[in-house]
Write an enzyme that holds these catalytic residues in place. Structure first.
Site: not given
Ligand code: AGP
Length: 576
Positions: A71, A571
């Site tokens: 990357w 995600k």
């Molecule tokens: C949790 O189920 C969600 N996907 C979302 O709240 C997530 O925890 C949040 O966006 C933080 O993401 P990260 O843990 O990758 O920082």
């Protein structure tokens, strides 16, 4: 993000082994890739731009081979910049993850060397070549590695020299132990189909790998290191569904083994250094976003009494009122599955400019929050493919529970029971009843309040039902106005100092017709439905969380939504 795969064996393997390993790392993202193998005559390599589609048909069967997905960081996406890189005489081959921050100054000592590309990596191969004039390969790699600044992992092989030398600092490397063969990778998923015995290299470790043996040294002192071998079943690491209907179900079920591993692993993990740092810091802040904020909140509540210091927790996006309290005597611990959440990254960059010591607890090696942190604990979860954070959330809790001396055995047994059909059916019956409601409330107190927030988030994000969590102590300050006959209220009531108070909150709700669903280690007449958990002290939170995840998943299934990719969600939230 870059990936490394390699093997050394007493029997010949074709290029499929490394090729397939690299394909298992595709989910990390890359823009070019290459493989090198040794033959009687020479080192043979083949490099490609773009995705892993064509087969490396020029790579012959070999006893030793390295592969890399790149990357691009330093130097454009060209074949000259693609790994592996070589010395001037094509005798030494090297693949590298990370960034050599001082590569320009190191390059000054290589004036008479023929450097083909523009990467920081290539100069490492030439430095090794320089040392090779007076030292063996192991010592040459060690001397070279000790000169590199930044977070790096390297793997080196040499023509007709039956060994691979690896070294890492900040960028993960794992060795897989086989029969008359050993494997290496930057991510366990690349080699988890080949073995279930692993050595996770720690920072500043140097390893000499032969088909029958692995020796590990401290790269600075060259002292031999006694390492532990971890047994990790492939069900934990591979990214296939393995018979599960979706990743949400698979990753919920993986938690039993992950938490069991955390409970068994040796305690010289970065997490313990983070706790020691907390004890020496003037202010301690735990932060994250979404589920990772809930983990930060829960961990702040359990760590604070352990170190007898206040630990403050705030969502990374709401941290600005506290910016001025960040000094070079502060510790900021950031939780993140992806390591790429923009609100967390922005806060970390601000904190680093104020001289704050930053620790990260993440599931994604090489990610930005890995590179930015002064100290990083990688979660032993393997890739989390579902948008919902499940196994990474409980791992963030389990690591801290373990580090403050909690034995997780009881909650592991409890989780095992919860994941059995009988209990799953009980949750499903409840989900069938709840699914038609528009609002669900989750009420808790103390250490269970972040778990109530996580329960509400899980239900919201995958079933699209409005789920709201609040403290039992806040009930009469407003939310109780929302209670109507039949309103479903989940009461989280572990056997702790808040038990009587949370039961009285339930009683007040029940008096107004609310439907009380108790999650507790003991039944109570106020509960209309009861989901039992064992009393595992602070780690009861793990069992309760798994119940919440299953309930959310079953509500999603009843409503016919996508459990892995809920609407509107990503995600990783990499833009504000
Ligand atoms: C949790 O189920 C969600 N996907 C979302 O709240 C997530 O925890 C949040 O966006 C933080 O993401 P990260 O843990 O990758 O920082």
């Amino acid at each position: 993000m870059c990936g490394i795969v390699g093997f050394i064996s007493s029997t010949e393997h074709d290029s499929n082994l490394v090729f397939n390993g690299l394909k298992n790392l595709e989910y990390r993202g890359y823009d070019s890739w290459g493989i090198v193998a040794d033959t009687d005559q020479q080192l043979v390599d083949q490099k490609f731009l773009g995705k892993i589609t064509s087969f490396p048909d020029q790579i012959p069967p070999s006893f030793i081979s390295l592969g890399h997905t790149r990357w691009a960081t330093h130097g454009g996406i060209t074949l000259d910049n693609c790994h592996p890189h070589f010395d001037c005489h094509h005798q030494v081959a090297l693949v590298h993850n990370g960034i050599v921050e001082n590569y320009q100054s190191l390059q000054k000592d290589l004036k008479n060397h023929r450097i083909l590309g523009q990467t920081d990596t290539e100069i490492i191969a030439h430095l090794i070549e320089k040392y090779r004039q007076k030292h063996n390969l192991l010592e040459s790699v060690r001397l070279t590695f000790n000169q590199l600044h930044g977070l790096n992992a390297i793997a080196v092989m040499e023509h007709q020299n039956n060994q691979i030398i690896v070294a890492k600092n900040g960028s993960p490397l794992v060795i897989g132990l086989g029969k008359n063969a050993n494997y290496l990778a930057s991510d366990i998923n690349a080699i988890s189909n080949l073995t279930d015995q692993f050595i996770f290299l720690e920072d500043n470790w140097l390893a000499q790998i032969t088909p029958q043996n692995v020796q590990i040294f401290d790269s600075a002192t060259f002292k031999k290191i006694k390492y532990t071998i971890q047994k990790i079943s492939s069900s934990l690491t591979d990214t296939d569904l393995n018979g599960y209907p979706n990743y949400l179900a698979k990753e919920i079920h993986q938690q039993f083994q992950i938490i069991k591993n955390i409970n068994q692993q040796n305690l010289n993990q970065p997490i313990n250094q983070i706790l020691k740092l907390a004890q020496k810091s003037d202010q301690i802040f735990f932060t994250g976003c979404g589920s990772s904020y809930h983990a930060a909140y829960f961990n702040s509540l359990i760590v604070s009494p352990k170190i007898n210091r206040p630990v403050y927790s705030f969502p990374a996006s709401e941290f600005s009122p506290y910016d001025n309290f960040l000094t070079d005597k502060s510790l900021l611990v950031v939780f993140s599955q992806s390591g790429e959440t923009i609100d967390a990254i922005n806060l970390v960059n601000f904190a680093k400019n104020r001289g704050v010591t930053v620790a990260s607890v993440i599931n994604s090696p090489y990610s930005t929050l890995h590179r930015l942190a002064d100290i990083c604990q990688i979660l032993p979860c393997g890739p989390e493919k579902c948008v919902l954070s499940t196994k990474t959330f409980t791992a963030q809790l389990a690591l801290f529970l373990r580090s403050i001396g909690q034995d997780l055995t009881d909650s592991i047994f409890d989780i095992q029971q919860i994941l059995k059909t009988r209990y799953l059916s009980k949750i499903n019956l409840l989900a069938q009843k709840i699914a038609s409601y528009q609002h669900i409330f989750i009420i808790a107190r103390g250490n269970s309040l972040p778990i109530a927030h996580e329960t509400a988030l899980k239900i919201k994000e995958v079933s699209y039902i409005h789920a709201e969590s609040f403290s039992g102590g806040e009930l009469k300050h407003g939310p109780i106005a929302l209670i109507e006959p039949g309103t479903p209220c989940i009461i989280i009531a572990p056997n702790d100092s808040h038990y009587d108070d949370i039961i009285s909150s339930a009683t007040e709700i029940k008096a107004r017709g609310g439907w009380i669903i108790g999650i507790s280690s003991k039944n109570n007449s106020v509960f209309d439905n009861y989901l039992s958990v064992s009393d595992s002290g602070l780690s009861t939170a793990l069992s309760i969380t798994v119940i919440a995840q299953i309930l959310a998943g079953q509500l999603c299934q009843i409503k016919g939504y996508d459990p892995d990719k809920p609407r509107n969600l990503a995600k990783s939230v990499t833009v504000k």
